[in-house]
Design a protein around this motif. Structure first.
Motif, PDB file in Angstrom:
ATOM      1  N   LYS A   1       0.859  -1.185   0.000  1.00 39.80           N
ATOM      2  CA  LYS A   1       0.000   0.000   0.000  1.00 39.80           C
ATOM      3  C   LYS A   1       0.893   1.232   0.000  1.00 39.80           C
TER       4      LYS A   1
ATOM      5  N   ARG B   1       1.407  12.944   1.082  1.00 45.45           N
ATOM      6  CA  ARG B   1       0.462  11.838   1.150  1.00 45.45           C
ATOM      7  C   ARG B   1       0.111  11.360  -0.258  1.00 45.45           C
TER       8      ARG B   1
ATOM      9  N   ARG C   1      -5.657   9.786  -3.203  1.00 51.54           N
ATOM     10  CA  ARG C   1      -6.677   8.748  -3.367  1.00 51.54           C
ATOM     11  C   ARG C   1      -6.661   8.265  -4.806  1.00 51.54           C
ATOM     12  N   GLY C   2      -6.978   7.015  -4.978  1.00 51.48           N
ATOM     13  CA  GLY C   2      -6.903   6.413  -6.301  1.00 51.48           C
ATOM     14  C   GLY C   2      -5.618   5.616  -6.469  1.00 51.48           C
ATOM     15  N   ARG C   3      -4.626   5.939  -5.628  1.00 49.31           N
ATOM     16  CA  ARG C   3      -3.345   5.199  -5.688  1.00 49.31           C
ATOM     17  C   ARG C   3      -3.004   4.606  -4.333  1.00 49.31           C
ATOM     18  N   ARG C   4      -4.005   4.561  -3.441  1.00 51.83           N
ATOM     19  CA  ARG C   4      -3.742   4.123  -2.067  1.00 51.83           C
ATOM     20  C   ARG C   4      -4.193   2.689  -1.786  1.00 51.83           C
ATOM     21  N   GLY C   5      -4.616   2.011  -2.818  1.00 47.67           N
ATOM     22  CA  GLY C   5      -5.134   0.655  -2.614  1.00 47.67           C
ATOM     23  C   GLY C   5      -4.038  -0.373  -2.362  1.00 47.67           C
ATOM     24  N   TRP C   6      -4.434  -1.547  -1.847  1.00 47.43           N
ATOM     25  CA  TRP C   6      -3.505  -2.658  -1.649  1.00 47.43           C
ATOM     26  C   TRP C   6      -3.328  -3.400  -2.959  1.00 47.43           C
TER      27      TRP C   6
ATOM     28  N   TYR D   1      -1.023   0.847  12.228  1.00 41.23           N
ATOM     29  CA  TYR D   1      -1.974   0.376  11.208  1.00 41.23           C
ATOM     30  C   TYR D   1      -2.583  -0.937  11.670  1.00 41.23           C
TER      31      TYR D   1
ATOM     32  N   LYS E   1      -5.722  -2.322  10.414  1.00 45.27           N
ATOM     33  CA  LYS E   1      -6.746  -2.939   9.566  1.00 45.27           C
ATOM     34  C   LYS E   1      -6.324  -4.306   9.049  1.00 45.27           C
TER      35      LYS E   1
END
Ligand code: I3P
Length: 109
Positions: free
Chosen positions: A8, A17, A20-25, A72, A74
């Motif tokens: 990630k 930071r 968004r859009g590039r923060r996926g696993w 972290y 999750k």
């Protein structure tokens, strides 16, 4: 060292930071070779078979720091990698033992 790692992206160069859009696993086959952590799309490949994308995903880990990602929660067995150019990645290993092993190996470089 080789093995499957989920990545990630958390921060880009200069510590900004990751948007968004590039923060996926995303799942990779990781190969630590010298001072480079190769993140390959499928499985192990010889150097000459690495694709352009594989080379783009490779991370220079000289002067990088790996620690357990205690902030972290999750996912389990997640390590945090901070690179010399201020990028931050999270990597999820298949087990706590694998996570510890990756942390040791990365920090030995
Ligand atoms: C991200 C994706 C990640 C999520 C991240 C999202 O969206 O859903 O799984 O992180 O949350 O931004 P995208 O794929 O569009 O970049 P977690 O799995 O850790 O929740 P974040 O922005 O809070 O890191």
């Amino acid at each position: 060292k080789h093995g499957v790692l989920n990545r990630k992206m958390h921060a880009d160069m200069d510590g900004k930071r990751t948007p968004r859009g590039r923060r996926g696993w995303k799942k990779f086959y990781a190969v630590l070779k010298g001072t480079i952590l190769y993140l390959q799309k499928d499985e192990y490949k010889r150097d000459r078979d690495l694709s352009e994308v594989d080379l783009k995903n490779a991370i220079r880990i000289h002067h990088a720091l790996a620690t357990k990602a205690t902030d972290y929660s999750k996912r389990a067995s997640v390590l945090k990698l901070k690179t010399a150019d201020w990028r931050v990645f999270l990597f999820q290993a298949p087990s706590e033992e694998e996570m510890d092993s990756w942390i040791l190996r990365i920090n030995l470089v």
